[in-house]
Design an enzyme around this catalytic site. Structure first.
Site, PDB file in Angstrom:
ATOM      1  N   ASP A 193     -16.837  32.734  28.481  1.00 56.66           N
ATOM      2  CA  ASP A 193     -16.315  33.687  29.253  1.00 56.66           C
ATOM      3  C   ASP A 193     -16.993  35.145  28.673  1.00 56.66           C
ATOM      4  O   ASP A 193     -17.169  35.239  27.284  1.00 56.66           O
ATOM      5  CB  ASP A 193     -14.955  33.811  29.045  1.00 56.66           C
ATOM      6  CG  ASP A 193     -14.266  34.575  30.204  1.00 56.66           C
ATOM      7  OD1 ASP A 193     -14.839  34.324  31.226  1.00 56.66           O
ATOM      8  OD2 ASP A 193     -13.600  35.559  29.797  1.00 56.66           O
TER       9      ASP A 193
ATOM     10  N   TYR B  83     -23.159  44.390  35.674  1.00 57.04           N
ATOM     11  CA  TYR B  83     -23.252  45.876  35.069  1.00 57.04           C
ATOM     12  C   TYR B  83     -24.757  46.194  34.566  1.00 57.04           C
ATOM     13  O   TYR B  83     -24.922  47.343  33.891  1.00 57.04           O
ATOM     14  CB  TYR B  83     -22.303  46.240  33.840  1.00 57.04           C
ATOM     15  CG  TYR B  83     -20.794  45.883  34.559  1.00 57.04           C
ATOM     16  CD1 TYR B  83     -20.111  46.878  35.317  1.00 57.04           C
ATOM     17  CD2 TYR B  83     -20.411  44.814  34.462  1.00 57.04           C
ATOM     18  CE1 TYR B  83     -18.667  46.810  35.546  1.00 57.04           C
ATOM     19  CE2 TYR B  83     -18.947  44.178  35.111  1.00 57.04           C
ATOM     20  CZ  TYR B  83     -18.379  45.412  35.543  1.00 57.04           C
ATOM     21  OH  TYR B  83     -17.075  45.318  36.222  1.00 57.04           O
TER      22      TYR B  83
END
Ligand code: IMP
Length: 191
Positions: free
Chosen positions: A67, A148
């Site tokens: 994650d 991002y």
């Protein structure tokens, strides 16, 4: 040859994991399509654990989960575990982040990637976290990568992740730093 389940349904992520693990004699599979795991954890590691344990128990095989996300210092670590849910799509997420940081001098941030390996019975065998430190730039730069990447400039490079080719990004990224920590542990386990 041992089997290893990667706790993802994302073929891109599966391919990336296979690359990182190419030196091991492993048969690597994605988790079954019907398995759904809610990412309800408060940290990247919580979510990696949830995913690894669920995939391992479901398949009765060793499973590896990850994650990851972006943490911005002056936003108290946001977007953090909500990185993928911060807004509707990548460009909206970037717009929201730049707006939040308007007129803020401290633009320090890091990407983190947690990896967790679970035994078939759901016992955590080991877990590691890799980071990559940088700053959030004021305007998106570069066309490569995802998420991002266009607004994250890696410390010491002068380049955003989106201005790097995939080889340069993967030599510096949070995920590769996590795998660098994982590989010796995995070697010990498999030997
Ligand atoms: P996941 O761990 O694949 O669920 O990624 C969580 C979210 O964090 C992604 O949807 C992206 O928004 C962000 N993220 C994680 N790693 C990266 C990266 O290497 N570059 C840009 N964004 C990333």
């Amino acid at each position: 040859m041992k089997n290893l389940i990667i706790a993802t349904k994302n073929q891109g992520k599966l391919k990336e994991f296979k690359n990182f693990l190419h030196s091991f004699q492993l048969s690597i599979f994605a988790q079954p399509n019907e398995l759904e795991v809610d990412e309800t954890g408060k940290s990247f590691m919580d979510n990696a654990r949830l995913k690894a344990i669920a995939a391992a128990k479901y398949t009765s095989q060793i499973a590896l989960a990850d994650d990851s996300g972006l943490c911005v210092e002056s936003l108290g670590g946001a977007p953090g575990v909500f990185s993928s849910r911060y807004a509707n799509n990548d460009s909206e997420r970037i717009c929201k982040l730049l707006k939040e940081l308007e007129n803020i001098a401290n633009r320090n941030a890091y990407f983190a990637a947690s990896l967790c390996l679970s035994s078939p019975s759901g016992q955590i065998l080991f877990e590691v976290e890799g980071r990559c430190h940088g700053v959030i730039v004021t305007e998106p730069r570069g066309k490569n990568g995802f998420g991002y990447d266009p607004v994250f400039e890696v410390n010491g490079t002068g380049l955003t992740f989106a201005e790097m080719d995939s080889q340069q990004k993967s030599s510096l990224s949070h995920r590769s730093n996590a795998f660098k920590l994982l590989l010796p542990k995995l070697k010990t386990l498999l030997d």
